[in-house]
Design a protein around this motif. Structure first.
Motif, PDB file in Angstrom:
ATOM      1  N   SER A   1       0.822  -1.218   0.000  1.00 40.55           N
ATOM      2  CA  SER A   1       0.000   0.000   0.000  1.00 40.55           C
ATOM      3  C   SER A   1       0.850   1.260   0.000  1.00 40.55           C
ATOM      4  O   SER A   1       0.498   2.256  -0.668  1.00 40.55           O
ATOM      5  CB  SER A   1      -0.946  -0.005   1.197  1.00 40.55           C
ATOM      6  OG  SER A   1      -0.228  -0.074   2.418  1.00 40.55           O
ATOM      7  N   SER A   2       1.969   1.250   0.706  1.00 40.28           N
ATOM      8  CA  SER A   2       2.814   2.444   0.735  1.00 40.28           C
ATOM      9  C   SER A   2       3.406   2.732  -0.642  1.00 40.28           C
ATOM     10  O   SER A   2       3.500   3.899  -1.055  1.00 40.28           O
ATOM     11  CB  SER A   2       3.936   2.275   1.766  1.00 40.28           C
ATOM     12  OG  SER A   2       4.745   1.145   1.444  1.00 40.28           O
ATOM     13  N   GLU A   3       3.790   1.687  -1.360  1.00 42.74           N
ATOM     14  CA  GLU A   3       4.335   1.864  -2.705  1.00 42.74           C
ATOM     15  C   GLU A   3       3.259   2.332  -3.681  1.00 42.74           C
ATOM     16  O   GLU A   3       3.506   3.179  -4.539  1.00 42.74           O
ATOM     17  CB  GLU A   3       4.967   0.561  -3.192  1.00 42.74           C
ATOM     18  CG  GLU A   3       6.273   0.215  -2.510  1.00 42.74           C
ATOM     19  CD  GLU A   3       7.366   1.202  -2.867  1.00 42.74           C
ATOM     20  OE1 GLU A   3       7.820   1.203  -4.029  1.00 42.74           O
ATOM     21  OE2 GLU A   3       7.748   2.000  -1.993  1.00 42.74           O
TER      22      GLU A   3
ATOM     23  N   GLU B   1       0.584   4.111  -2.944  1.00 45.46           N
ATOM     24  CA  GLU B   1       0.260   5.509  -2.666  1.00 45.46           C
ATOM     25  C   GLU B   1       1.329   6.446  -3.211  1.00 45.46           C
ATOM     26  O   GLU B   1       1.020   7.500  -3.768  1.00 45.46           O
ATOM     27  CB  GLU B   1       0.083   5.718  -1.159  1.00 45.46           C
ATOM     28  CG  GLU B   1      -1.174   5.071  -0.598  1.00 45.46           C
ATOM     29  CD  GLU B   1      -2.434   5.513  -1.322  1.00 45.46           C
ATOM     30  OE1 GLU B   1      -2.600   6.721  -1.559  1.00 45.46           O
ATOM     31  OE2 GLU B   1      -3.255   4.638  -1.666  1.00 45.46           O
ATOM     32  N   ARG B   2       2.593   6.072  -3.068  1.00 49.47           N
ATOM     33  CA  ARG B   2       3.661   6.905  -3.634  1.00 49.47           C
ATOM     34  C   ARG B   2       3.573   6.937  -5.151  1.00 49.47           C
ATOM     35  O   ARG B   2       3.790   7.981  -5.776  1.00 49.47           O
ATOM     36  CB  ARG B   2       5.024   6.382  -3.179  1.00 49.47           C
ATOM     37  CG  ARG B   2       5.318   6.586  -1.708  1.00 49.47           C
ATOM     38  CD  ARG B   2       6.758   6.213  -1.374  1.00 49.47           C
ATOM     39  NE  ARG B   2       7.047   6.400   0.044  1.00 49.47           N
ATOM     40  CZ  ARG B   2       7.022   5.418   0.940  1.00 49.47           C
ATOM     41  NH1 ARG B   2       6.724   4.183   0.557  1.00 49.47           N
ATOM     42  NH2 ARG B   2       7.289   5.671   2.210  1.00 49.47           N
TER      43      ARG B   2
END
Length: 318
Positions: free
Chosen positions: A30-32, A34-35
């Protein structure tokens, strides 16, 4: 009008600016993701203004001199149409695919993603890593077939052209869907293959493109306005002409495959390992795919007409 970015109900990213309407999805941590979406939003704001500055050159037919263009999307367009310069073609034939390619590059740069796509009104750029795949449904009036793209296959671009899309066509194809190494290359080739699906018949009405749109890059060339009832032989002959063009482009290494449709008839120009599959005779899994992909209709505002007879991506990995 300024660029608009929004998240759809299922989390996909929707970007819209003037005629450019993108649906973007990335898969991974999820962090990747979003970025990646943030990078896409940042890149998108400049796409249309940069293209507009070079429109006079982009609307000119490609000739003996390679088009001198500055913007990265414009350069992608020129690269995609240059191999076709022996016939009438302008860089605008590759605009949607080139935008998709550019936005995909911005999306994945420096990110660790399993897979991703940028869908520009049915012209789609793909990112696939080992072990991952995406399926796409071929839509004309319903789900007529499926293309499964995996990491080991060369195609990273899908595009559809034909009569009734958001651009003019000189042919009569209901659809000409092309797989190629990039979305821009697929877009340019789909335009030319759709033009080749053609015949002479009094049921076909044509008018100069300039009469329909004074700014059209096709100028005084005749484009198809409507197609009345056609005999089966005329339909078959038109599709055969399109298939000849598709084979020519495949033999030159410019496309990986094509699927052409007209009045319920189809022609496939593919190698045996390429992933076009007819839905006829298949069971519930294809109906499930239809219900999954049909969610594209309406969720991103007013979806371009071209997307309704193009390739739509689902979220199923086999």
């Amino acid at each position: 009008m300024s660029a608009v970015a929004a998240r759809l109900a299922d989390g996909r990213l929707h970007l819209q600016h003037g005629p450019i309407d993108l649906v973007i999805e990335a898969f991974g941590a999820s962090s990747e993701v979003e970025r990646a979406y943030g990078q896409a939003v940042d890149r998108f704001a400049d796409i249309l203004p940069t293209l507009v500055r070079e429109l006079p050159v982009l609307r000119r037919p490609v000739g003996d001199a390679y088009p001198l263009l500055q913007g990265p999307v414009a350069r992608r367009m020129a690269e995609a149409v240059w191999p076709h310069r022996a016939v009438f073609v302008t860089p605008m034939a590759a605009v949607a695919g080139a935008v998709a390619d550019e936005m995909l590059q911005a999306l994945v740069a420096g990110r660790t993603l399993d897979k991703a796509y940028v869908n520009d009104g049915g012209d789609i750029a793909l990112h696939l890593t080992p072990g991952h795949a995406l399926r796409a449904g071929l839509f004309v009036s319903a789900l007529d077939g499926v293309a499964r793209l995996a990491h080991g296959q060369p195609s990273r671009g899908i595009a559809t052209s034909g009569r009734g899309g958001r651009s003019f066509s000189r042919g009569i194809a209901d659809s000409a869907t092309v797989l190629a190494r990039t979305a821009a290359a697929a877009d340019a080739a789909a335009t030319l293959i759709a033009n080749a699906v053609d015949c002479d018949h009094p049921a076909i009405e044509r008018r100069p493109a300039r009469d329909l749109d004074p700014d059209s890059d096709l100028g005084d060339l005749a484009v198809t306005v409507s197609v009345g009832p056609l005999p089966e032989a005329a339909v078959a002959g038109a599709l055969d002409r399109g298939a000849v063009e598709a084979r020519r482009l495949r033999n030159r290494g410019l496309i990986d495959g094509a699927a052409l449709s007209l009045r319920g008839q189809w022609r496939l120009v593919v190698e045996s390992q390429l992933p076009f599959v007819s839905t006829e005779g298949h069971g519930p899994e294809w109906r499930d795919l239809l219900s999954t992909t049909s969610r594209f209709s309406g969720e991103a505002g007013t979806l371009p007409a071209k997307a309704r007879h193009s390739l739509q991506l689902d979220r199923v990995v086999e």
